[in-house]
Write an enzyme that holds these catalytic residues in place. Structure first.
Site, PDB file in Angstrom:
ATOM      1  N   ARG A 173     -38.178  13.928  14.394  1.00 57.68           N
ATOM      2  CA  ARG A 173     -39.383  14.116  15.193  1.00 57.68           C
ATOM      3  C   ARG A 173     -40.079  15.365  14.681  1.00 57.68           C
ATOM      4  O   ARG A 173     -39.462  16.190  14.000  1.00 57.68           O
ATOM      5  CB  ARG A 173     -39.046  14.245  16.679  1.00 57.68           C
ATOM      6  N   ARG A 177     -46.022  21.731  19.644  1.00 60.18           N
ATOM      7  CA  ARG A 177     -46.053  22.573  20.847  1.00 60.18           C
ATOM      8  C   ARG A 177     -47.521  22.703  21.250  1.00 60.18           C
ATOM      9  O   ARG A 177     -48.335  23.181  20.459  1.00 60.18           O
ATOM     10  CB  ARG A 177     -45.463  23.926  20.490  1.00 60.18           C
ATOM     11  N   ARG A 250     -27.084  22.245  -1.719  1.00 60.95           N
ATOM     12  CA  ARG A 250     -28.362  22.658  -2.289  1.00 60.95           C
ATOM     13  C   ARG A 250     -28.289  24.176  -2.395  1.00 60.95           C
ATOM     14  O   ARG A 250     -27.759  24.849  -1.495  1.00 60.95           O
ATOM     15  CB  ARG A 250     -29.488  22.224  -1.338  1.00 60.95           C
ATOM     16  N   ARG A 281     -41.017  30.106  -0.210  1.00 57.79           N
ATOM     17  CA  ARG A 281     -41.526  31.131   0.700  1.00 57.79           C
ATOM     18  C   ARG A 281     -41.392  32.527   0.109  1.00 57.79           C
ATOM     19  O   ARG A 281     -40.632  32.725  -0.851  1.00 57.79           O
ATOM     20  CB  ARG A 281     -40.855  31.048   2.068  1.00 57.79           C
ATOM     21  N   GLU A 301     -38.384  32.805  -2.794  1.00 55.31           N
ATOM     22  CA  GLU A 301     -37.207  31.940  -2.618  1.00 55.31           C
ATOM     23  C   GLU A 301     -37.460  30.598  -3.325  1.00 55.31           C
ATOM     24  O   GLU A 301     -38.399  29.895  -2.978  1.00 55.31           O
ATOM     25  CB  GLU A 301     -36.998  31.736  -1.111  1.00 55.31           C
ATOM     26  N   TYR A 349     -23.686  23.102   8.257  1.00 55.90           N
ATOM     27  CA  TYR A 349     -24.634  24.191   8.450  1.00 55.90           C
ATOM     28  C   TYR A 349     -24.432  24.764   9.853  1.00 55.90           C
ATOM     29  O   TYR A 349     -24.572  24.054  10.845  1.00 55.90           O
ATOM     30  CB  TYR A 349     -26.098  23.736   8.289  1.00 55.90           C
ATOM     31  N   ASP A 351     -25.695  27.946  12.387  1.00 52.36           N
ATOM     32  CA  ASP A 351     -26.443  29.167  12.618  1.00 52.36           C
ATOM     33  C   ASP A 351     -25.427  30.254  12.938  1.00 52.36           C
ATOM     34  O   ASP A 351     -24.279  29.960  13.293  1.00 52.36           O
ATOM     35  CB  ASP A 351     -27.412  28.983  13.798  1.00 52.36           C
TER      36      ASP A 351
HETATM   37  C1  LIG Z   1     -30.651  30.728   3.240  1.00 56.97           C
HETATM   38  C2  LIG Z   1     -29.983  30.788   4.580  1.00 56.97           C
HETATM   39  C3  LIG Z   1     -30.661  31.317   5.659  1.00 56.97           C
HETATM   40  C4  LIG Z   1     -30.056  31.382   6.909  1.00 56.97           C
HETATM   41  N1  LIG Z   1     -30.764  31.875   7.954  1.00 56.97           N
HETATM   42  C5  LIG Z   1     -30.206  31.913   9.169  1.00 56.97           C
HETATM   43  C6  LIG Z   1     -30.961  32.382  10.292  1.00 56.97           C
HETATM   44  O1  LIG Z   1     -32.134  32.758  10.176  1.00 56.97           O
HETATM   45  N2  LIG Z   1     -30.348  32.401  11.502  1.00 56.97           N
HETATM   46  C7  LIG Z   1     -29.048  31.984  11.683  1.00 56.97           C
HETATM   47  O2  LIG Z   1     -28.545  32.036  12.806  1.00 56.97           O
HETATM   48  N3  LIG Z   1     -28.311  31.555  10.633  1.00 56.97           N
HETATM   49  C8  LIG Z   1     -28.854  31.497   9.381  1.00 56.97           C
HETATM   50  N4  LIG Z   1     -28.107  31.051   8.326  1.00 56.97           N
HETATM   51  C9  LIG Z   1     -26.688  30.692   8.532  1.00 56.97           C
HETATM   52  C10 LIG Z   1     -25.702  31.877   8.334  1.00 56.97           C
HETATM   53  O3  LIG Z   1     -25.840  32.370   7.021  1.00 56.97           O
HETATM   54  C11 LIG Z   1     -24.256  31.396   8.584  1.00 56.97           C
HETATM   55  O4  LIG Z   1     -24.134  30.968   9.922  1.00 56.97           O
HETATM   56  C12 LIG Z   1     -23.152  32.435   8.353  1.00 56.97           C
HETATM   57  O5  LIG Z   1     -23.400  33.241   7.250  1.00 56.97           O
HETATM   58  C13 LIG Z   1     -21.825  31.740   8.195  1.00 56.97           C
HETATM   59  O6  LIG Z   1     -20.761  32.665   8.102  1.00 56.97           O
HETATM   60  P1  LIG Z   1     -19.382  32.233   7.430  1.00 56.97           P
HETATM   61  O7  LIG Z   1     -18.425  33.330   7.680  1.00 56.97           O
HETATM   62  O8  LIG Z   1     -19.008  30.867   7.854  1.00 56.97           O
HETATM   63  O9  LIG Z   1     -19.703  32.081   5.862  1.00 56.97           O
HETATM   64  P2  LIG Z   1     -20.070  33.120   4.733  1.00 56.97           P
HETATM   65  O10 LIG Z   1     -21.032  34.136   5.214  1.00 56.97           O
HETATM   66  O11 LIG Z   1     -20.443  32.326   3.531  1.00 56.97           O
HETATM   67  O12 LIG Z   1     -18.688  33.879   4.430  1.00 56.97           O
HETATM   68  C14 LIG Z   1     -17.654  33.319   3.644  1.00 56.97           C
HETATM   69  C15 LIG Z   1     -17.060  34.432   2.812  1.00 56.97           C
HETATM   70  O13 LIG Z   1     -15.881  33.939   2.164  1.00 56.97           O
HETATM   71  C16 LIG Z   1     -15.805  34.514   0.880  1.00 56.97           C
HETATM   72  N5  LIG Z   1     -14.982  33.671   0.016  1.00 56.97           N
HETATM   73  C17 LIG Z   1     -15.184  32.371  -0.291  1.00 56.97           C
HETATM   74  N6  LIG Z   1     -14.234  31.940  -1.133  1.00 56.97           N
HETATM   75  C18 LIG Z   1     -13.395  32.987  -1.354  1.00 56.97           C
HETATM   76  C19 LIG Z   1     -12.226  33.175  -2.157  1.00 56.97           C
HETATM   77  N7  LIG Z   1     -11.728  32.193  -2.900  1.00 56.97           N
HETATM   78  N8  LIG Z   1     -11.618  34.394  -2.141  1.00 56.97           N
HETATM   79  C20 LIG Z   1     -12.127  35.401  -1.407  1.00 56.97           C
HETATM   80  N9  LIG Z   1     -13.243  35.281  -0.651  1.00 56.97           N
HETATM   81  C21 LIG Z   1     -13.865  34.094  -0.625  1.00 56.97           C
HETATM   82  C22 LIG Z   1     -17.258  34.571   0.435  1.00 56.97           C
HETATM   83  O14 LIG Z   1     -17.437  35.529  -0.599  1.00 56.97           O
HETATM   84  C23 LIG Z   1     -17.979  34.941   1.717  1.00 56.97           C
HETATM   85  O15 LIG Z   1     -18.165  36.327   1.842  1.00 56.97           O
HETATM   86  C24 LIG Z   1     -28.720  30.922   7.075  1.00 56.97           C
HETATM   87  C25 LIG Z   1     -28.035  30.369   5.994  1.00 56.97           C
HETATM   88  C26 LIG Z   1     -28.667  30.281   4.765  1.00 56.97           C
HETATM   89  C27 LIG Z   1     -27.946  29.643   3.619  1.00 56.97           C
END
Ligand SMILES: Cc1cc2nc3c(=O)[nH]c(=O)nc-3n(C[C@H](O)[C@H](O)[C@H](O)COP(=O)(O)OP(=O)(O)OC[C@H]3O[C@@H](n4cnc5c(N)ncnc54)[C@H](O)[C@@H]3O)c2cc1C
Length: 371
Positions: A173, A177, A250, A281, A301, A349, A351
């Site tokens: 959708r 707004r 991606r 952007r 980006e 994905y 947040d």
């Molecule tokens: C471009 C983008 C924009 C975003 N914008 C928003 C936003 O505006 N608002 C929002 O709420 N969320 C946003 N998000 C989502 C947000 O980034 C995630 O919710 C969050 O970072 C997830 O945390 P995580 O700990 O799961 O993963 P990650 O932050 O990826 O942490 C995983 C960690 O594990 C480490 N790791 C992986 N493999 C290994 C290994 N083999 N050995 C040692 N270390 C390792 C990595 O180095 C990394 O530091 C966005 C995401 C993206 C991609």
């Protein structure tokens, strides 16, 4: 002798929340990350006084008061409200689609006029009963003007293929707004940590042992032997040595530029919605924190194919990849001493507020089971 209760692989939000909560519960934890910094993808690099979101713009938003109070207990958040601008061939439009956007598109001044105009635009495509692709779906939902100026180019750049080759279900959708409200999110709470996201992560990891620059797979045996349980937040397919094949993502490529001017675009986020401009952007980081510096830093980006040389950003949760993920998930469920969590291990994905929530629930379940 096992030295730690938990070895946590990844100092992102999942790993940091898990580490904080388990330490609080009296457990011994060691966090390792292959990067040279904590925070995972929310990490900011301070460049000449400006916090640069190194892995893409991050805006915290949630309607969950518990999560909001939780993050605010580590760092105060500012009142930043995300109100992106779309630039189509030099014409500027407010996002999300609201009365300001409709006024700019068609000169309509009331919700009634806007609704009538959208109906008129959609009518041209009412013969399409079952949209076969994203282009048809967007035309059916919003008509030609919105599609051509604000959706087509941006989406094609994001996906790296024509809208006629992108599945229709991507747009279920269009969030119209009918008020003059440019706030992108509908959530109750929103903001950026004062001083940047590192403050949040530093607060979470305060008092926790962290070793950076360590790739789990290069020292797997040793690291596994010193802890009772491993919490793994990396890629799930990598954990199992890609035995069923690689999960697809991606990726993005960021081009940072420091400019000797005070203000480049007057807004944190400007989307470029025409196909001819290769980036999607431009982020101007100082606006996330109302910066008054005399310089500024912008980031272009570019969406990118994922390969072993770049970061896995967005999981491609289509049927093929989801089926593959389920196979890995089955293997993960059989690992009695490894717990999988976060966006890469769940191939999902999240947040930020979601990933914090899941980490808190995971800890709660483990602690409750012990009692
Ligand atoms: C471009 C983008 C924009 C975003 N914008 C928003 C936003 O505006 N608002 C929002 O709420 N969320 C946003 N998000 C989502 C947000 O980034 C995630 O919710 C969050 O970072 C997830 O945390 P995580 O700990 O799961 O993963 P990650 O932050 O990826 O942490 C995983 C960690 O594990 C480490 N790791 C992986 N493999 C290994 C290994 N083999 N050995 C040692 N270390 C390792 C990595 O180095 C990394 O530091 C966005 C995401 C993206 C991609």
């Amino acid at each position: 002798m096992k030295k730690y209760d938990f070895l946590i692989v990844g100092a992102g939000l999942f790993g940091s929340v898990f580490a904080h909560e388990m330490s609080k519960a009296g457990k011994s934890v060691l966090v390792v990350d292959k990067r040279d910094h904590i925070g995972g993808n929310v990490f900011c690099e301070n460049i000449n006084g400006i916090n640069v979101h190194k892995y893409g713009a991050h805006i915290f938003h949630t309607s969950n008061k518990e999560i909001w109070d939780y993050v605010n207990s580590f760092v105060e958040f500012n009142r930043y409200t995300n109100s992106p601008i779309a630039n189509f061939k030099g014409e500027l439009f407010n996002l999300p689609f609201n009365m300001n956007t409709f006024y700019k598109l068609w000169g309509v001044k009331t919700p009634e006029e806007a609704k009538a105009k959208i109906e008129e635009q959609k009518k041209e495509y009412s013969h399409i009963k079952e949209p076969k692709n994203l282009e048809e779906q967007a035309l059916v939902l919003g008509g030609k003007d919105i599609y051509e100026k604000l959706i087509k180019g941006y989406t094609e750049k994001q996906w790296g293929r024509p809208a006629t080759q992108i599945p229709a279900f991507i747009i279920r959708r269009l969030p119209f707004r009918f008020t003059f409200d440019n706030n992108y999110f509908n959530d109750t709470y929103q903001g950026i940590p004062k001083g940047g996201y590192n403050k949040l992560i530093e607060g979470l990891l305060d008092g926790v042992e962290v070793n950076l620059g360590i790739n789990f797979f290069e020292e797997k045996e040793k690291l596994t032997s010193i802890a009772h349980k491993v919490v793994y937040t990396g890629k799930i397919d990598e954990f199992f040595e890609y035995k069923y094949g690689k999960l697809e993502y991606r990726s993005l490529h960021f081009e940072h530029e420091e400019l000797d001017i005070q203000d480049f675009q007057g807004n944190a986020v400007v989307n470029y919605t025409e196909k001819e401009i290769p980036f999607t952007r431009i982020i101007e980081h100082k606006h996330f924190e109302f910066g008054k510096q005399s310089n500024t830093i912008i980031t272009r980006e570019y969406p990118h194919e994922f390969s072993k040389d770049n970061e896995p950003y967005y999981p491609l949760n289509d049927d093929k990849n989801q089926t593959l993920f389920e196979k890995y998930k089955e293997l993960a469920n059989k690992e009695s001493n490894v717990l999988f969590g976060g966006r890469l291990a769940d191939y999902k994905y999240y947040d930020m507020h979601n990933v914090i929530d899941v980490a808190l629930q995971t800890v709660k379940k483990l602690v409750d089971n012990e009692e």
